[in-house]
Write an enzyme that holds these catalytic residues in place. Sequence first.
Site, short mmCIF file in Angstrom:
data_model
loop_
_atom_site.label_atom_id
_atom_site.label_comp_id
_atom_site.label_asym_id
_atom_site.label_seq_id
_atom_site.Cartn_x
_atom_site.Cartn_y
_atom_site.Cartn_z
N ASP A 188 0.87 -1.18 0.00
CA ASP A 188 0.00 0.00 0.00
C ASP A 188 0.90 1.23 0.00
OD1 ASP A 188 -1.64 2.13 0.69
OD2 ASP A 188 -2.86 0.96 2.09
N HIS A 189 0.91 1.93 -1.11
CA HIS A 189 1.87 3.03 -1.26
C HIS A 189 1.53 4.24 -0.38
CE1 HIS A 189 5.37 4.62 -2.90
NE2 HIS A 189 5.04 4.81 -4.15
N ARG A 190 0.36 4.21 0.28
CA ARG A 190 0.07 5.28 1.24
C ARG A 190 0.91 5.11 2.49
NH1 ARG A 190 -6.17 4.35 2.06
NH2 ARG A 190 -5.29 2.27 2.26
#
Length: 549
Positions: free
Chosen positions: A521-523
């Site tokens: 999850d690139h967040r």
Amino acid sequence: MSRQTLKVPDIGGAEDSEVIELCVQVGDRVELEQGLIVLESDKASMEIPADQAGVVVEILVKEGDTLAEGAAIVVLETEAATEASAAAEASEGAEESVEVAPETVAEPAVIAETVIDKEPAPDTTAEVIVSVPDIGTPDAVELIEICVAVGDHVDEGDSLVVLESDKASMEIPSPQSGEVLSLAVAVGDQVTEGDKLLVLVGNAVAVTVSPSEPEPKVADPAPAEEAAKAPKSPPINAQAERSEAVPVASGGVYAGPAVRKLAREFGVGLEQVAGSGPRGRIVKEDLQGFVKSALAGGTQVGTGSAIPPIPEVDFAAFGEVDIQPLTKVDKLTAVNMQRSWLNVPHVTQFDEADITELEAFRAELKAEAAQREVKLTPLPFLLKACAQALRDNPRMNSSLIGDGENIAFKGYVHIGMAVDTPAGLVVPVIRDVDKKSLWELAAETAELAEKARNRKLRPLDMQGGCFSISSLGGLGGTGFTPIVNAPEVAILGVSKLAVKPVWDGEAFAPRKMLPLALSYDHRVVNGALGGKFITEISALLADIRRLLL
Ligand code: CAO
């Protein structure tokens, strides 16, 4: 006309609960049972309903206040001092039970626990009522199969019925041997813990299923330990039952009973709606906004966001077609995958681990594994390596909190493993992987995979995961991009090892290379952390002595 002050009822020992939502304003007319405020304790949130109808003339609390039983909430102007309110006053404090319409009790957190008391039977033909045991969820589940017929003889442990929840199918075994006298359920019924399934004529032990003291249950995704730690609540009175306590995150959705009821009426799955209330709680306006935007976008409510739907095609127009119903697990997987795919900005990073030495070691252990009656596949090594890398990189072992303001770092390492079953994809969770030996992990993965395939997993077996592994190595393929199992933040996809020529500085040597794909999850995880994490896993697998460091 008369003025009545409505107070916080007995809320089952949850003292000092915080007001997180005011559901009414001065001038509003409230009906009996309508939510006034939402209180949140450290265990659950609960909507406090009006115990009489009237018009709100004063609100005595504000968001953020902490309240206990007896605290004044609002002043209502009621139409004459009705007999009902007089009667209510008179019976205040009486602990009699009150029938509650099923739709007014949305997914209560406080449910009756069942106990099985075994006593010597007075005669050998005692009738035994078999009820739904603790199935790890307070929610109603569907009965999808009845495995016995009236007149059948069953032995202890034989499957009686199969239940299917949102998470899994589970067989309910017979608590004893006997003959089936009558059935109390039919396929398609919705049942919960304590519901009568059938009557047996027992032959040795009388088994009675009786409700015991209610005990708080914390639903998915809270870890089991939380539920175990929850203090026993005192017996709740009728008022507390009407207070409709709901789990903080029942089924992964945080919403009160009124909103849940409205969502059911609209046919909206709340998992599709983003919550704007405190701690990501879904409030009525969120639901209304969702419905409005779905209608404006021309999509059907219940199918997702305003994304244009895939056109319906008459497949039969092109040739023979066999239409089969999806299983419940398939349907749930579809929702979960779409939710993750749409919510989580995915990045997938690839690597190849040189597992030549690991495979040699595994081959050496073959005889010992056979002696221990376990199959030692690469999976336990992968679990161990991931557990160590998760410990070393806490951000990979975290989850975003729904409010978008906070992140939860987990002090435990529970890893889910994707298992392909005839009913669909399920992900049982292996707890405390970092604390278990390779042999323990080999035994547990085999046991969980077996349970998954035989529909014997309980909902709790699939909760609390921090990270997932999807191993397709036994099947083949050179690589794939797995979808993160949100709210986890990463997943490792493993493909089939291949012998490849690898340059060792002087020559090409044949090495066993294991393809790895890490989706994250690139967040939460940036590329640098993703790279560091997968490199660490590769290094640990290439030299498993490092697992000891
Ligand atoms: N490369 C080569 N061989 C591999 C391998 C790999 N990466 N991983 C496992 N194998 C071998 C095993 O050693 C075993 O070989 P032997 O039978 O010769 O000992 C064989 O493949 C079968 O292994 P297995 O599948 O029985 O056991 P496992 O521990 O590797 O995996 C489980 C268990 C439950 C994860 C697996 O059976 C499964 O269901 N995988 C599917 C997961 C899935 O569907 N993922 C997709 C999710 S997203 O759609």
